[in-house]
Write a protein that holds these residues in place. Structure first.
Motif, short mmCIF file in Angstrom:
data_model
loop_
_atom_site.label_atom_id
_atom_site.label_comp_id
_atom_site.label_asym_id
_atom_site.label_seq_id
_atom_site.Cartn_x
_atom_site.Cartn_y
_atom_site.Cartn_z
N ARG A 92 1.20 3.92 -3.09
CA ARG A 92 0.94 5.34 -2.86
C ARG A 92 2.13 6.19 -3.32
O ARG A 92 1.96 7.23 -3.94
N ARG A 141 2.03 8.93 -6.36
CA ARG A 141 2.36 10.33 -6.08
C ARG A 141 3.50 10.81 -6.97
O ARG A 141 3.41 11.86 -7.59
N GLU A 155 0.84 -1.21 0.00
CA GLU A 155 0.00 0.00 0.00
C GLU A 155 0.88 1.26 0.00
O GLU A 155 0.63 2.20 -0.76
N GLU A 169 -0.35 0.15 -7.58
CA GLU A 169 -0.98 1.43 -7.21
C GLU A 169 -2.36 1.22 -6.60
O GLU A 169 -2.77 1.94 -5.70
N ASP A 183 -2.07 10.12 6.45
CA ASP A 183 -2.20 10.62 5.08
C ASP A 183 -2.76 12.04 5.07
O ASP A 183 -2.26 12.91 4.36
#
Length: 152
Positions: free
Chosen positions: A16, A20, A12, A47, A114
């Motif tokens: 991320r 990004r 995960e 992703e 996050d």
């Protein structure tokens, strides 16, 4: 009884980071695939959190991301023992380092980490151009950034 082993890679977190960086650079999955020699379909699955990359792909992707492998390891994250150090490269930008620390904080849920990371990035980019006309993401050190945020 079949023995299940938990992955040591936080896919995960890896997904991320890939998304990004890819969006920051304005790249498509195909562009990243060409640069990393990891297929676009594998990148998409990573992703989206459904892919489990093999060791070669993990090495390629952490190299492309220019982040330490330790950043995406889960080993010790679930342990209730001593806190583990956050590993980063000296040339990493302040938002990336802050995000790594937030994600490593066991007192924060992944969603809260996050949200705080995004808030930090937004605030950084709002404050940064005011300091000596700088627009480089790495021009502020963490203490300098804290002082700049407090002053505004």
């Amino acid at each position: 009884m079949p023995r299940t082993t938990k992955s040591l890679i936080n896919t995960e977190e890896l997904g991320r980071a890939i998304r990004r960086r890819r969006e920051e650079l304005g790249l498509s999955l195909r562009d990243v695939a060409d640069q990393t020699n990891v297929s676009a379909s594998t990148l998409s699955r990573i992703e989206n959190g459904t892919g489990k990359p093999d060791a070669d792909n993990i090495a390629r992707l952490t190299t492309w991301l220019d982040v330490p492998l330790e950043r995406i390891l889960t080993r010790g994250r679930e342990d209730a023992g001593d806190a583990k150090a956050v590993v980063y490269y000296p040339h990493e930008s302040t938002p990336e380092i802050v995000e790594a620390h937030l994600r490593a904080d066991r007192n924060l849920s992944p969603e809260t980490a996050d949200a705080l990371s995004q808030l930090f990035r937004v605030r950084l980019f709002a404050v940064q151009p005011k300091r000596n006309g700088c627009s480089s993401q790495t021009s502020l050190t963490t203490p300098g950034l804290a002082a700049a945020i407090i002053q505004t």
